[in-house]
Design a protein around this motif. Sequence first.
Motif, PDB file in Angstrom:
ATOM      1  N   LEU A 114       0.822  -1.207   0.000  1.00  0.00           N
ATOM      2  CA  LEU A 114       0.000   0.000   0.000  1.00  0.00           C
ATOM      3  C   LEU A 114       0.862   1.264   0.000  1.00  0.00           C
ATOM      4  O   LEU A 114       0.534   2.252  -0.654  1.00  0.00           O
ATOM      5  CB  LEU A 114      -0.943  -0.010   1.209  1.00  0.00           C
ATOM      6  CG  LEU A 114      -2.002  -1.121   1.181  1.00  0.00           C
ATOM      7  CD1 LEU A 114      -2.742  -1.179   2.507  1.00  0.00           C
ATOM      8  CD2 LEU A 114      -2.978  -0.929   0.029  1.00  0.00           C
ATOM      9  N   LYS A 144       2.011   1.715  -3.595  1.00  0.00           N
ATOM     10  CA  LYS A 144       1.002   2.016  -4.615  1.00  0.00           C
ATOM     11  C   LYS A 144       0.190   3.282  -4.341  1.00  0.00           C
ATOM     12  O   LYS A 144      -0.319   3.909  -5.273  1.00  0.00           O
ATOM     13  CB  LYS A 144       0.038   0.837  -4.761  1.00  0.00           C
ATOM     14  CG  LYS A 144       0.672  -0.421  -5.337  1.00  0.00           C
ATOM     15  CD  LYS A 144       1.047  -0.212  -6.790  1.00  0.00           C
ATOM     16  CE  LYS A 144       1.663  -1.457  -7.398  1.00  0.00           C
ATOM     17  NZ  LYS A 144       2.043  -1.248  -8.800  1.00  0.00           N
ATOM     18  N   ARG A 145       0.027   3.635  -3.083  1.00  0.00           N
ATOM     19  CA  ARG A 145      -0.897   4.717  -2.730  1.00  0.00           C
ATOM     20  C   ARG A 145      -0.171   6.013  -2.420  1.00  0.00           C
ATOM     21  O   ARG A 145       0.757   6.029  -1.614  1.00  0.00           O
ATOM     22  CB  ARG A 145      -1.732   4.320  -1.508  1.00  0.00           C
ATOM     23  CG  ARG A 145      -2.713   3.189  -1.754  1.00  0.00           C
ATOM     24  CD  ARG A 145      -3.922   3.631  -2.510  1.00  0.00           C
ATOM     25  NE  ARG A 145      -4.627   4.708  -1.841  1.00  0.00           N
ATOM     26  CZ  ARG A 145      -5.805   5.169  -2.218  1.00  0.00           C
ATOM     27  NH1 ARG A 145      -6.417   4.643  -3.262  1.00  0.00           N
ATOM     28  NH2 ARG A 145      -6.385   6.149  -1.561  1.00  0.00           N
ATOM     29  N   THR A 146      -0.583   7.091  -3.052  1.00  0.00           N
ATOM     30  CA  THR A 146      -0.067   8.414  -2.710  1.00  0.00           C
ATOM     31  C   THR A 146      -1.086   9.172  -1.859  1.00  0.00           C
ATOM     32  O   THR A 146      -0.718   9.929  -0.976  1.00  0.00           O
ATOM     33  CB  THR A 146       0.252   9.222  -3.979  1.00  0.00           C
ATOM     34  OG1 THR A 146      -0.902   9.235  -4.827  1.00  0.00           O
ATOM     35  CG2 THR A 146       1.418   8.606  -4.720  1.00  0.00           C
ATOM     36  N   ASN A 147      -2.373   8.941  -2.101  1.00  0.00           N
ATOM     37  CA  ASN A 147      -3.420   9.578  -1.308  1.00  0.00           C
ATOM     38  C   ASN A 147      -3.709   8.769  -0.044  1.00  0.00           C
ATOM     39  O   ASN A 147      -3.532   7.547  -0.035  1.00  0.00           O
ATOM     40  CB  ASN A 147      -4.713   9.692  -2.130  1.00  0.00           C
ATOM     41  CG  ASN A 147      -4.528  10.580  -3.344  1.00  0.00           C
ATOM     42  OD1 ASN A 147      -3.780  11.542  -3.303  1.00  0.00           O
ATOM     43  ND2 ASN A 147      -5.202  10.233  -4.430  1.00  0.00           N
ATOM     44  N   ILE A 162      -5.589   6.597   2.727  1.00  0.00           N
ATOM     45  CA  ILE A 162      -6.646   5.581   2.643  1.00  0.00           C
ATOM     46  C   ILE A 162      -7.739   5.953   3.636  1.00  0.00           C
ATOM     47  O   ILE A 162      -7.520   5.936   4.849  1.00  0.00           O
ATOM     48  CB  ILE A 162      -6.075   4.180   2.918  1.00  0.00           C
ATOM     49  CG1 ILE A 162      -5.131   3.784   1.776  1.00  0.00           C
ATOM     50  CG2 ILE A 162      -7.197   3.156   3.090  1.00  0.00           C
ATOM     51  CD1 ILE A 162      -4.431   2.453   1.967  1.00  0.00           C
ATOM     52  N   ASP A 197     -11.237   2.656  -0.781  1.00  0.00           N
ATOM     53  CA  ASP A 197      -9.802   2.818  -1.049  1.00  0.00           C
ATOM     54  C   ASP A 197      -9.064   1.483  -1.030  1.00  0.00           C
ATOM     55  O   ASP A 197      -8.142   1.262  -1.813  1.00  0.00           O
ATOM     56  CB  ASP A 197      -9.170   3.735   0.000  1.00  0.00           C
ATOM     57  CG  ASP A 197      -9.701   5.146  -0.087  1.00  0.00           C
ATOM     58  OD1 ASP A 197      -9.280   5.871  -0.997  1.00  0.00           O
ATOM     59  OD2 ASP A 197     -10.537   5.513   0.760  1.00  0.00           O
ATOM     60  N   CYS A 216      -7.319   3.774  -8.779  1.00  0.00           N
ATOM     61  CA  CYS A 216      -6.068   3.750  -8.006  1.00  0.00           C
ATOM     62  C   CYS A 216      -6.245   3.151  -6.614  1.00  0.00           C
ATOM     63  O   CYS A 216      -5.329   3.207  -5.781  1.00  0.00           O
ATOM     64  CB  CYS A 216      -5.429   5.127  -7.904  1.00  0.00           C
ATOM     65  SG  CYS A 216      -5.037   5.843  -9.517  1.00  0.00           S
ATOM     66  N   GLY A 217      -7.425   2.562  -6.352  1.00  0.00           N
ATOM     67  CA  GLY A 217      -7.621   1.831  -5.102  1.00  0.00           C
ATOM     68  C   GLY A 217      -6.991   0.449  -5.181  1.00  0.00           C
ATOM     69  O   GLY A 217      -6.622  -0.027  -6.258  1.00  0.00           O
ATOM     70  N   CYS A 218      -6.884  -0.201  -4.025  1.00  0.00           N
ATOM     71  CA  CYS A 218      -6.165  -1.479  -3.953  1.00  0.00           C
ATOM     72  C   CYS A 218      -7.023  -2.595  -3.378  1.00  0.00           C
ATOM     73  O   CYS A 218      -8.017  -2.350  -2.696  1.00  0.00           O
ATOM     74  CB  CYS A 218      -4.916  -1.325  -3.094  1.00  0.00           C
ATOM     75  SG  CYS A 218      -3.663  -0.234  -3.810  1.00  0.00           S
ATOM     76  N   CYS A 274      -3.928  -3.282  -7.863  1.00  0.00           N
ATOM     77  CA  CYS A 274      -4.230  -1.846  -7.854  1.00  0.00           C
ATOM     78  C   CYS A 274      -5.060  -1.529  -9.096  1.00  0.00           C
ATOM     79  O   CYS A 274      -4.659  -1.854 -10.226  1.00  0.00           O
ATOM     80  CB  CYS A 274      -2.931  -1.049  -7.856  1.00  0.00           C
ATOM     81  SG  CYS A 274      -3.177   0.730  -7.708  1.00  0.00           S
TER      82      CYS A 274
END
Length: 271
Positions: free
Chosen positions: A34, A37-40, A42, A106, A133-135, A268
């Motif tokens: 996570l 992969k994630r910039t924003n 959750i 998210d 862009c969620g996982c 993702c």
Amino acid sequence: MATQLFEGKGHAAVYQKYRFAPGEELQQIILSYLKEKRTNPIELVVDVGCGSGQGTRFLAEHFKKVVGADISEAQIQEARDASSRPNLSYLVCPAEELPFEDGSVDLLTSFTAVHWFDIEKFMKEVNRVVKPCGCVAISTYTVDMSLHYGNCSEKLTQIFKETRDLIFKYSHSRVKHVLEDYKEIFEALPFQDKKRITDIFDKIPMTVAGVVGYFESVSPFQAYMKNEPEAAKTLLQETEKRFLDAMGVSSRETPLEFWVRHVCILGCKGP
């Protein structure tokens, strides 16, 4: 159609008591993925097929809002009774009909549950509710398990496997997904960006009573109990005695290590 095998209050109570949470290695793999992969941030995590909440509680330690969902009212009641975190809630619903808005989730997770779902319908729901862009993180532990205590680990593991093999004669056909390391489930995930990790090993602290309780919690044993209740009870009693004799101890609360291999599917969704 989903398969429902964990719905009774008695089974739910055993499940809550003896099923273990995701181990440290599995947790770290999910959290590291996570971060990659994630910039924003959750905001919303949904744990599907959450049972009595072992995996859901782990998620609530790390994320702002976590919802556990399961089709069994008894399992959800056990989960609610076990947790008081303000960021954690539970609801009763099928995995194939999630009450969330399109593109609102998210992170969607499921621990040792997807093989019981209608996989095609579930994957459509995953695609619907997960944000761009969620996982997703879908995992199961496998039947590759061993017990470790002093110099009798090999003997304990042999006893464990003999009992498991007797119980697994009552396995449902859907367990084939576990035996095949979730290959078909991985292929069904409708994301281009995905991977399947099959060599995650965790060492779970447990007791002799915990190992016997784990056997009692699995679906094949519940089927065995319905068909041959006396034989099933006797098998657990004899297995516990064999463990204690092999270890040279008298207390069923004697600690040991339960080693287990997990499979994890990580994905993702595209933007």
